[in-house]
Design a protein around this motif. Structure first.
Motif, PDB file in Angstrom:
ATOM      1  N   THR A 169       1.049  -0.896   0.237  1.00  5.99           N
ATOM      2  CA  THR A 169      -0.102   0.210  -0.308  1.00  5.99           C
ATOM      3  C   THR A 169       0.986   1.606   0.279  1.00  5.99           C
ATOM      4  O   THR A 169       2.137   1.997   0.875  1.00  5.99           O
ATOM      5  CB  THR A 169      -0.626  -0.587   1.285  1.00  5.99           C
ATOM      6  OG1 THR A 169      -1.694  -1.175   1.357  1.00  5.99           O
ATOM      7  CG2 THR A 169      -1.432   1.604   1.918  1.00  5.99           C
ATOM      8  N   THR A 172      -0.478   7.295   2.859  1.00 10.13           N
ATOM      9  CA  THR A 172      -0.001   8.949   2.692  1.00 10.13           C
ATOM     10  C   THR A 172      -1.243   9.228   4.710  1.00 10.13           C
ATOM     11  O   THR A 172      -1.622   8.368   4.791  1.00 10.13           O
ATOM     12  CB  THR A 172      -1.070   9.768   2.074  1.00 10.13           C
ATOM     13  OG1 THR A 172      -2.233  10.204   2.401  1.00 10.13           O
ATOM     14  CG2 THR A 172      -0.603   9.455   1.114  1.00 10.13           C
ATOM     15  N   LYS A 175      -5.030  11.991   4.879  1.00 12.98           N
ATOM     16  CA  LYS A 175      -5.963  10.828   4.248  1.00 12.98           C
ATOM     17  C   LYS A 175      -7.705  12.044   3.609  1.00 12.98           C
ATOM     18  O   LYS A 175      -7.636  11.879   2.050  1.00 12.98           O
ATOM     19  CB  LYS A 175      -7.416   9.817   5.184  1.00 12.98           C
ATOM     20  CG  LYS A 175      -6.090   9.380   5.914  1.00 12.98           C
ATOM     21  CD  LYS A 175      -5.263   9.078   5.167  1.00 12.98           C
ATOM     22  CE  LYS A 175      -4.117   7.586   5.586  1.00 12.98           C
ATOM     23  NZ  LYS A 175      -3.375   6.993   4.688  1.00 12.98           N
ATOM     24  N   LYS A 176      -8.012  13.066   3.672  1.00 12.33           N
ATOM     25  CA  LYS A 176      -8.215  14.451   3.280  1.00 12.33           C
ATOM     26  C   LYS A 176      -7.755  15.009   1.695  1.00 12.33           C
ATOM     27  O   LYS A 176      -9.293  14.867   1.786  1.00 12.33           O
ATOM     28  CB  LYS A 176      -8.633  15.880   4.489  1.00 12.33           C
ATOM     29  CG  LYS A 176      -9.460  16.837   4.355  1.00 12.33           C
ATOM     30  CD  LYS A 176      -9.013  17.521   4.837  1.00 12.33           C
ATOM     31  CE  LYS A 176      -9.991  19.013   3.964  1.00 12.33           C
ATOM     32  NZ  LYS A 176      -9.670  20.286   5.402  1.00 12.33           N
ATOM     33  N   ASP A 177      -6.710  14.906   1.633  1.00 14.58           N
ATOM     34  CA  ASP A 177      -6.589  15.505   1.064  1.00 14.58           C
ATOM     35  C   ASP A 177      -5.563  14.763  -0.419  1.00 14.58           C
ATOM     36  O   ASP A 177      -5.883  14.667  -1.760  1.00 14.58           O
ATOM     37  CB  ASP A 177      -5.660  16.728   0.818  1.00 14.58           C
ATOM     38  CG  ASP A 177      -6.192  18.111   1.463  1.00 14.58           C
ATOM     39  OD1 ASP A 177      -7.353  18.480   1.032  1.00 14.58           O
ATOM     40  OD2 ASP A 177      -5.910  18.261   2.471  1.00 14.58           O
ATOM     41  N   TYR A 178      -5.454  13.788   0.505  1.00 12.27           N
ATOM     42  CA  TYR A 178      -4.203  12.516  -0.444  1.00 12.27           C
ATOM     43  C   TYR A 178      -5.291  10.197  -0.047  1.00 12.27           C
ATOM     44  O   TYR A 178      -5.506  10.133   0.954  1.00 12.27           O
ATOM     45  CB  TYR A 178      -2.798  12.302   0.154  1.00 12.27           C
ATOM     46  CG  TYR A 178      -2.493  14.055  -0.733  1.00 12.27           C
ATOM     47  CD1 TYR A 178      -2.169  14.197  -2.282  1.00 12.27           C
ATOM     48  CD2 TYR A 178      -2.382  14.797   0.395  1.00 12.27           C
ATOM     49  CE1 TYR A 178      -1.434  15.237  -1.665  1.00 12.27           C
ATOM     50  CE2 TYR A 178      -1.821  15.944   0.206  1.00 12.27           C
ATOM     51  CZ  TYR A 178      -1.472  16.012  -1.241  1.00 12.27           C
ATOM     52  OH  TYR A 178      -0.356  17.187  -1.107  1.00 12.27           O
ATOM     53  N   SER A 179      -5.176   9.862  -0.577  1.00 11.92           N
ATOM     54  CA  SER A 179      -5.853   9.062  -0.645  1.00 11.92           C
ATOM     55  C   SER A 179      -4.674   7.757  -0.832  1.00 11.92           C
ATOM     56  O   SER A 179      -3.942   7.619  -1.534  1.00 11.92           O
ATOM     57  CB  SER A 179      -6.564   8.456  -2.228  1.00 11.92           C
ATOM     58  OG  SER A 179      -7.440   9.460  -1.749  1.00 11.92           O
ATOM     59  N   ASP A 180      -4.783   7.176  -0.186  1.00 13.72           N
ATOM     60  CA  ASP A 180      -4.227   5.104   0.109  1.00 13.72           C
ATOM     61  C   ASP A 180      -3.943   4.754  -1.521  1.00 13.72           C
ATOM     62  O   ASP A 180      -5.498   5.026  -2.226  1.00 13.72           O
ATOM     63  CB  ASP A 180      -4.773   4.412   1.027  1.00 13.72           C
ATOM     64  CG  ASP A 180      -3.695   5.608   2.227  1.00 13.72           C
ATOM     65  OD1 ASP A 180      -3.189   6.454   2.452  1.00 13.72           O
ATOM     66  OD2 ASP A 180      -4.401   4.273   3.068  1.00 13.72           O
ATOM     67  N   GLN A 181      -3.237   3.950  -1.745  1.00 10.91           N
ATOM     68  CA  GLN A 181      -3.106   3.346  -3.451  1.00 10.91           C
ATOM     69  C   GLN A 181      -2.989   1.888  -3.064  1.00 10.91           C
ATOM     70  O   GLN A 181      -1.409   1.577  -2.813  1.00 10.91           O
ATOM     71  CB  GLN A 181      -2.998   3.751  -4.419  1.00 10.91           C
ATOM     72  CG  GLN A 181      -2.595   3.054  -5.978  1.00 10.91           C
ATOM     73  CD  GLN A 181      -1.814   4.097  -6.472  1.00 10.91           C
ATOM     74  OE1 GLN A 181      -1.259   5.146  -7.217  1.00 10.91           O
ATOM     75  NE2 GLN A 181      -1.304   3.597  -8.262  1.00 10.91           N
TER      76      GLN A 181
END
Length: 208
Positions: A169, A172, A175-181
């Motif tokens: 995974t 970040t 989590k508000k502005d960036y997503s996990d991938q």
């Protein structure tokens, strides 16, 4: 301990250092040039001062001759680079204790300063801060870590962790502005990882 005497005019110049490095190893100019991937003419031009080596070339010379960058720059008279602290480059605002680096098994020649370009990892550092990465670590372990990744926009820092069920995974803190991938092994291998985050230092907020 071999040293180069600093004359009354001030610290040794880079050209003096290059000659000292070469002669201390009993090398001809063409042999010294080969160690760093230069032509004999190029080395001669640097050693005589006809040309000035770039910062990256100076780092490569330090690596090839196993001396500190401070020595090559003329800032340290000891050829073994025995200064207790190491500055990543000549514009660094801080220097790192060499004993600490050794205890962490980090080579000073693998250190690089990177400026944080976004607020994805806010629990660790913020946009605009300078962080240190170890360029000797480019393979991701299963343990969570923060890595520097080169992409089309520059260098970004992201967390990467291995998952129990397989895969990885890219995570970040913000989590508000960036997503996990989620990533497969092959997707991870396609990332251009240039080093692992080891720490940072920042001036206190002037607004306080």
């Amino acid at each position: 301990m071999k040293t180069l005497t600093v004359n009354e005019q001030g610290p040794a110049t880079i050209t003096e250092r290059l000659k000292e490095l070469r002669t201390s190893k009993k090398l001809l100019q063409r042999e010294a040039a080969k160690k760093v991937g230069l032509s004999p003419t190029a080395w001669s031009n640097y050693e005589t001062g006809l040309r000035t080596p770039s910062g990256e070339l100076l780092k490569e010379i330090a690596r090839a001759f196993d001396v500190s960058l401070e020595y090559v720059l003329g800032l340290n008279a000891n050829i073994d680079g025995s200064s207790p602290h190491y500055a990543v480059n000549d514009t660094s605002e801080v220097a790192i204790n060499r004993k600490t680096l050794k205890s962490l098994n980090i080579s000073e020649h693998n250190l690089r300063e990177v400026t944080v370009t976004d607020d994805a990892m806010t629990d660790a550092f913020n946009k605009g801060e300078t962080v240190f990465i170890d360029t000797g670590v480019t393979r991701v372990s299963k343990q969570p870590g923060i890595y520097a990744i080169q992409d089309d926009s520059g260098v970004v820092l992201r967390g990467i962790r291995g998952e129990i069920g397989g895969g990885f995974t890219l995570f970040t803190h913000n989590k508000k502005d960036y997503s996990d991938q989620p990533m497969t092994e092959s997707q991870l291998q396609n990332l251009d990882i240039i080093g692992k985050y080891i720490g940072h230092w920042q001036w206190a907020d002037k607004k306080l």
